[in-house]
Design a protein around this motif. Structure first.
Motif, PDB file in Angstrom:
ATOM      1  N   TRP A  67      22.132  -2.165   2.236  1.00 14.20           N
ATOM      2  CA  TRP A  67      21.489  -2.362   0.934  1.00 14.20           C
ATOM      3  C   TRP A  67      20.067  -2.893   1.120  1.00 14.20           C
ATOM      4  CZ3 TRP A  67      19.749  -6.859  -1.519  1.00 14.20           C
ATOM      5  CH2 TRP A  67      19.413  -6.712  -2.866  1.00 14.20           C
ATOM      6  N   LYS A  68      19.907  -3.868   2.012  1.00 12.07           N
ATOM      7  CA  LYS A  68      18.577  -4.433   2.268  1.00 12.07           C
ATOM      8  C   LYS A  68      17.626  -3.378   2.811  1.00 12.07           C
ATOM      9  CE  LYS A  68      20.084  -9.167   3.052  1.00 12.07           C
ATOM     10  NZ  LYS A  68      20.307 -10.221   4.055  1.00 12.07           N
ATOM     11  N   VAL A  69      18.122  -2.510   3.680  1.00 13.39           N
ATOM     12  CA  VAL A  69      17.310  -1.429   4.245  1.00 13.39           C
ATOM     13  C   VAL A  69      16.824  -0.499   3.132  1.00 13.39           C
ATOM     14  CG1 VAL A  69      17.445   0.669   5.673  1.00 13.39           C
ATOM     15  CG2 VAL A  69      18.270  -1.512   6.573  1.00 13.39           C
ATOM     16  N   ALA A  70      17.712  -0.151   2.208  1.00 12.19           N
ATOM     17  CA  ALA A  70      17.339   0.739   1.099  1.00 12.19           C
ATOM     18  C   ALA A  70      16.280   0.093   0.210  1.00 12.19           C
ATOM     19  CB  ALA A  70      18.584   1.095   0.285  1.00 12.19           C
ATOM     20  N   VAL A  71      16.467  -1.176  -0.108  1.00  9.50           N
ATOM     21  CA  VAL A  71      15.505  -1.882  -0.955  1.00  9.50           C
ATOM     22  C   VAL A  71      14.160  -1.996  -0.243  1.00  9.50           C
ATOM     23  CG1 VAL A  71      14.962  -4.113  -2.035  1.00  9.50           C
ATOM     24  CG2 VAL A  71      17.258  -3.128  -2.261  1.00  9.50           C
ATOM     25  N   GLU A  72      14.195  -2.330   1.037  1.00  6.59           N
ATOM     26  CA  GLU A  72      12.953  -2.463   1.806  1.00  6.59           C
ATOM     27  C   GLU A  72      12.205  -1.136   1.879  1.00  6.59           C
ATOM     28  OE1 GLU A  72      11.817  -4.683   5.855  1.00  6.59           O
ATOM     29  OE2 GLU A  72      13.246  -3.042   6.135  1.00  6.59           O
TER      30      GLU A  72
ATOM     31  N   VAL B 139       0.959  12.296   9.508  1.00 10.24           N
ATOM     32  CA  VAL B 139      -0.428  11.817   9.584  1.00 10.24           C
ATOM     33  C   VAL B 139      -1.220  12.247   8.350  1.00 10.24           C
ATOM     34  CG1 VAL B 139      -2.591  11.984  10.889  1.00 10.24           C
ATOM     35  CG2 VAL B 139      -0.416  11.725  12.101  1.00 10.24           C
ATOM     36  N   ARG B 140      -0.995  13.451   7.888  1.00 10.48           N
ATOM     37  CA  ARG B 140      -1.765  13.985   6.766  1.00 10.48           C
ATOM     38  C   ARG B 140      -1.377  13.395   5.417  1.00 10.48           C
ATOM     39  NH1 ARG B 140      -2.264  20.403   8.163  1.00 10.48           N
ATOM     40  NH2 ARG B 140      -3.247  20.109  10.192  1.00 10.48           N
ATOM     41  N   ALA B 141      -0.091  13.064   5.223  1.00 13.58           N
ATOM     42  CA  ALA B 141       0.309  12.653   3.871  1.00 13.58           C
ATOM     43  C   ALA B 141       1.379  11.566   3.824  1.00 13.58           C
ATOM     44  CB  ALA B 141       0.808  13.873   3.102  1.00 13.58           C
ATOM     45  N   LEU B 142       2.406  11.679   4.645  1.00  9.43           N
ATOM     46  CA  LEU B 142       3.550  10.797   4.459  1.00  9.43           C
ATOM     47  C   LEU B 142       3.292   9.349   4.848  1.00  9.43           C
ATOM     48  CD1 LEU B 142       6.482  13.133   5.454  1.00  9.43           C
ATOM     49  CD2 LEU B 142       5.767  12.415   3.184  1.00  9.43           C
ATOM     50  N   ALA B 143       2.396   9.107   5.765  1.00  9.87           N
ATOM     51  CA  ALA B 143       2.071   7.721   6.112  1.00  9.87           C
ATOM     52  C   ALA B 143       1.585   6.973   4.880  1.00  9.87           C
ATOM     53  CB  ALA B 143       1.035   7.674   7.225  1.00  9.87           C
ATOM     54  N   ALA B 144       0.823   7.654   4.041  1.00 13.45           N
ATOM     55  CA  ALA B 144       0.314   7.032   2.813  1.00 13.45           C
ATOM     56  C   ALA B 144       1.420   6.843   1.780  1.00 13.45           C
ATOM     57  CB  ALA B 144      -0.806   7.879   2.227  1.00 13.45           C
ATOM     58  N   ALA B 145       2.465   7.651   1.853  1.00 12.43           N
ATOM     59  CA  ALA B 145       3.576   7.514   0.908  1.00 12.43           C
ATOM     60  C   ALA B 145       4.327   6.201   1.130  1.00 12.43           C
ATOM     61  CB  ALA B 145       4.534   8.690   1.032  1.00 12.43           C
ATOM     62  N   PHE B 146       4.304   5.700   2.349  1.00  8.96           N
ATOM     63  CA  PHE B 146       4.962   4.435   2.695  1.00  8.96           C
ATOM     64  C   PHE B 146       3.897   3.397   3.046  1.00  8.96           C
ATOM     65  CE2 PHE B 146       8.056   7.761   3.433  1.00  8.96           C
ATOM     66  CZ  PHE B 146       9.197   7.232   2.855  1.00  8.96           C
ATOM     67  N   GLN B 147       2.873   3.318   2.214  1.00  8.81           N
ATOM     68  CA  GLN B 147       1.691   2.511   2.512  1.00  8.81           C
ATOM     69  C   GLN B 147       1.959   1.022   2.652  1.00  8.81           C
ATOM     70  OE1 GLN B 147      -1.283   2.530  -0.599  1.00  8.81           O
ATOM     71  NE2 GLN B 147       0.285   3.000  -2.120  1.00  8.81           N
ATOM     72  N   TYR B 148       3.075   0.528   2.123  1.00  6.70           N
ATOM     73  CA  TYR B 148       3.371  -0.898   2.207  1.00  6.70           C
ATOM     74  C   TYR B 148       4.295  -1.225   3.381  1.00  6.70           C
ATOM     75  CZ  TYR B 148       1.156  -0.934  -2.329  1.00  6.70           C
ATOM     76  OH  TYR B 148       0.246  -0.791  -3.348  1.00  6.70           O
ATOM     77  N   GLY B 149       4.497  -0.263   4.272  1.00  8.46           N
ATOM     78  CA  GLY B 149       5.289  -0.493   5.477  1.00  8.46           C
ATOM     79  C   GLY B 149       4.433  -1.122   6.563  1.00  8.46           C
ATOM     80  N   PRO B 150       4.918  -1.138   7.805  1.00 11.30           N
ATOM     81  CA  PRO B 150       4.140  -1.712   8.907  1.00 11.30           C
ATOM     82  C   PRO B 150       2.740  -1.104   8.998  1.00 11.30           C
ATOM     83  CG  PRO B 150       6.372  -1.217   9.622  1.00 11.30           C
ATOM     84  CD  PRO B 150       6.226  -0.639   8.247  1.00 11.30           C
ATOM     85  N   ALA B 151       1.779  -1.917   9.382  1.00 13.92           N
ATOM     86  CA  ALA B 151       0.378  -1.476   9.442  1.00 13.92           C
ATOM     87  C   ALA B 151       0.162  -0.380  10.481  1.00 13.92           C
ATOM     88  CB  ALA B 151      -0.532  -2.663   9.727  1.00 13.92           C
TER      89      ALA B 151
ATOM     90  N   LEU C 185       0.643   2.897  12.169  1.00 18.12           N
ATOM     91  CA  LEU C 185       1.212   4.142  11.649  1.00 18.12           C
ATOM     92  C   LEU C 185       2.344   4.700  12.505  1.00 18.12           C
ATOM     93  CD1 LEU C 185      -1.909   6.065  10.297  1.00 18.12           C
ATOM     94  CD2 LEU C 185      -0.312   4.575   9.080  1.00 18.12           C
ATOM     95  N   GLY C 186       2.253   4.518  13.820  1.00 17.83           N
ATOM     96  CA  GLY C 186       3.328   4.978  14.702  1.00 17.83           C
ATOM     97  C   GLY C 186       4.599   4.175  14.485  1.00 17.83           C
ATOM     98  N   VAL C 187       4.442   2.878  14.378  1.00 19.06           N
ATOM     99  CA  VAL C 187       5.588   2.005  14.099  1.00 19.06           C
ATOM    100  C   VAL C 187       6.151   2.336  12.722  1.00 19.06           C
ATOM    101  CG1 VAL C 187       6.287  -0.389  13.679  1.00 19.06           C
ATOM    102  CG2 VAL C 187       4.801   0.159  15.615  1.00 19.06           C
ATOM    103  N   ARG C 188       5.269   2.549  11.763  1.00 24.73           N
ATOM    104  CA  ARG C 188       5.708   2.858  10.400  1.00 24.73           C
ATOM    105  C   ARG C 188       6.569   4.120  10.389  1.00 24.73           C
ATOM    106  NH1 ARG C 188       1.199   3.645   5.959  1.00 24.73           N
ATOM    107  NH2 ARG C 188       0.515   1.719   6.974  1.00 24.73           N
ATOM    108  N   ARG C 189       6.100   5.179  11.045  1.00 28.44           N
ATOM    109  CA  ARG C 189       6.858   6.430  11.059  1.00 28.44           C
ATOM    110  C   ARG C 189       8.228   6.222  11.696  1.00 28.44           C
ATOM    111  NH1 ARG C 189       9.311   9.763  13.694  1.00 28.44           N
ATOM    112  NH2 ARG C 189       8.642   8.848  15.650  1.00 28.44           N
ATOM    113  N   ARG C 190       8.257   5.549  12.849  1.00 29.13           N
ATOM    114  CA  ARG C 190       9.533   5.319  13.535  1.00 29.13           C
ATOM    115  C   ARG C 190      10.486   4.488  12.681  1.00 29.13           C
ATOM    116  NH1 ARG C 190       5.943   4.907  17.725  1.00 29.13           N
ATOM    117  NH2 ARG C 190       5.943   2.634  17.701  1.00 29.13           N
TER     118      ARG C 190
END
Length: 108
Positions: A74-79, A24-36, A38-43
């Protein structure tokens, strides 16, 4: 120092137990282009890192990976790289030789 950190270290940072202290404090922003969401993004980050860690360890320890869908790996890594920054995903995709190797793979 960061280059010396293992993939397992990064996988563990996305784990549920780090939700309030790191995600919540930092890593969610590190993957800012992932799912909107935040819970889904982390999972999803955790799921992808666990999958990539598994295939990486199998390959590194000379265990069989021929039954895996390596194209999907490979697709997972690129994504995942693109979730950090879209240009990073494009950079990884442009420099990967896995597609050429997979194209030359004998039929089973």
């Amino acid at each position: 120092m960061v280059a010396e950190l293992t993939l397992g270290f990064w996988r563990d940072l996305a784990a549920q137990r780090c939700l309030t202290t790191l995600w919540v404090r930092a890593l969610a922003a590190a993957f800012q282009y992932g799912p909107a969401d935040l819970g889904v993004r982390r999972r999803e980050v955790e799921r992808r890192l666990v999958s990539l860690h598994l295939v990486r360890n199998r390959a590194a320890h000379h265990e069989p990976i021929h039954g895996r869908d390596l194209t999907n790996d490979w697709k997972v890594a690129v994504e995942l790289a693109a979730w950090v920054y879209p240009g990073a995903g494009a950079w990884v995709a442009a420099r990967s030789t896995l597609n050429a190797v997979m194209a030359s793979r004998p039929n089973r």
